[in-house]
Design a protein around this motif. Structure first.
Motif, PDB file in Angstrom:
ATOM      1  N   GLY A 180       0.790  -1.223   0.000  1.00  0.00           N
ATOM      2  CA  GLY A 180       0.000   0.000   0.000  1.00  0.00           C
ATOM      3  C   GLY A 180       0.823   1.275   0.000  1.00  0.00           C
ATOM      4  O   GLY A 180       0.286   2.371   0.150  1.00  0.00           O
ATOM      5  N   SER A 181       2.131   1.178  -0.183  1.00  0.00           N
ATOM      6  CA  SER A 181       3.016   2.344  -0.158  1.00  0.00           C
ATOM      7  C   SER A 181       2.804   3.237  -1.369  1.00  0.00           C
ATOM      8  O   SER A 181       2.780   2.764  -2.508  1.00  0.00           O
ATOM      9  CB  SER A 181       4.476   1.887  -0.125  1.00  0.00           C
ATOM     10  OG  SER A 181       5.347   2.953  -0.446  1.00  0.00           O
ATOM     11  N   GLU A 182       2.699   4.532  -1.108  1.00  0.00           N
ATOM     12  CA  GLU A 182       2.585   5.491  -2.206  1.00  0.00           C
ATOM     13  C   GLU A 182       3.868   5.541  -3.036  1.00  0.00           C
ATOM     14  O   GLU A 182       3.842   5.879  -4.217  1.00  0.00           O
ATOM     15  CB  GLU A 182       2.217   6.883  -1.680  1.00  0.00           C
ATOM     16  CG  GLU A 182       3.232   7.529  -0.762  1.00  0.00           C
ATOM     17  CD  GLU A 182       3.060   7.199   0.729  1.00  0.00           C
ATOM     18  OE1 GLU A 182       3.465   8.032   1.547  1.00  0.00           O
ATOM     19  OE2 GLU A 182       2.541   6.102   1.076  1.00  0.00           O
ATOM     20  N   LYS A 190       2.787   6.289   4.022  1.00  0.00           N
ATOM     21  CA  LYS A 190       1.434   6.125   4.565  1.00  0.00           C
ATOM     22  C   LYS A 190       1.222   6.945   5.844  1.00  0.00           C
ATOM     23  O   LYS A 190       0.639   6.485   6.808  1.00  0.00           O
ATOM     24  CB  LYS A 190       1.130   4.642   4.801  1.00  0.00           C
ATOM     25  CG  LYS A 190       1.153   3.807   3.526  1.00  0.00           C
ATOM     26  CD  LYS A 190       1.085   2.320   3.773  1.00  0.00           C
ATOM     27  CE  LYS A 190      -0.257   1.895   4.294  1.00  0.00           C
ATOM     28  NZ  LYS A 190      -0.380   0.424   4.390  1.00  0.00           N
TER      29      LYS A 190
END
Length: 157
Positions: free
Chosen positions: A59-61, A85
């Motif tokens: 889920g890391s940008e 995050k």
């Protein structure tokens, strides 16, 4: 005579007729193996990292965002504070992975593309694959340099 069919059996990269045959490599398989050999130590088997120490990839940008940034991080490493995050990480630096001065790994552009493709498609991530050509283009453009900082990377889109 010209109508008969020829079947070559591929064995360890060569056809049964002794002619070298192209072997398809699966970047996901190579990337998974590379991740399990090196990246897993910090980022963990589930890609969730260790709170306060190693940032998550899940889920890391950074992982799901700019290809330009994530490629630079893996080739050259990342030093200093990084926010992922909404959380700050500064306990450990991302090591230099590419074939540059100070690298303890000296991974090829192909191997870097494979591990990035794996990470960007694993742990719930759904980002696009990274090609060896993309990695080589950035490696060529940036040359031999030191680790990136979050501030520097934020300027790249």
């Amino acid at each position: 005579e010209g109508e008969h069919r020829r079947r070559d059996i591929q064995v360890t990269g060569h056809s049964a007729r002794g002619v070298a045959a192209a072997v398809k490599i699966d970047p996901m398989a190579i990337g998974k193996k590379a991740y399990e050999q090196v990246c897993i130590t910090c980022h963990q088997p589930d890609g969730k990292g260790l709170p306060g120490t190693y940032p998550p990839l899940a889920g890391s940008e950074w992982v799901n965002g700019s290809e330009e940034r994530v490629i630079r991080i893996v080739i050259y490493g990342l030093k200093g504070v990084v926010h992922v995050k909404g959380n700050e990480f500064n306990a450990a630096a991302m090591p230099v992975i590419g074939k540059v001065t100070g690298s303890g790994y000296n991974w090829s552009d192909e191997k870097i593309a494979a591990v990035l493709t794996y990470v960007r498609a694993s742990f719930g991530n759904t980002a696009s694959a990274i090609t060896p050509e993309q990695v080589t283009a950035i490696h060529t453009k940036e040359g031999d340099r030191k680790e990136w900082s979050e501030e520097e990377l934020q300027k790249i889109h």
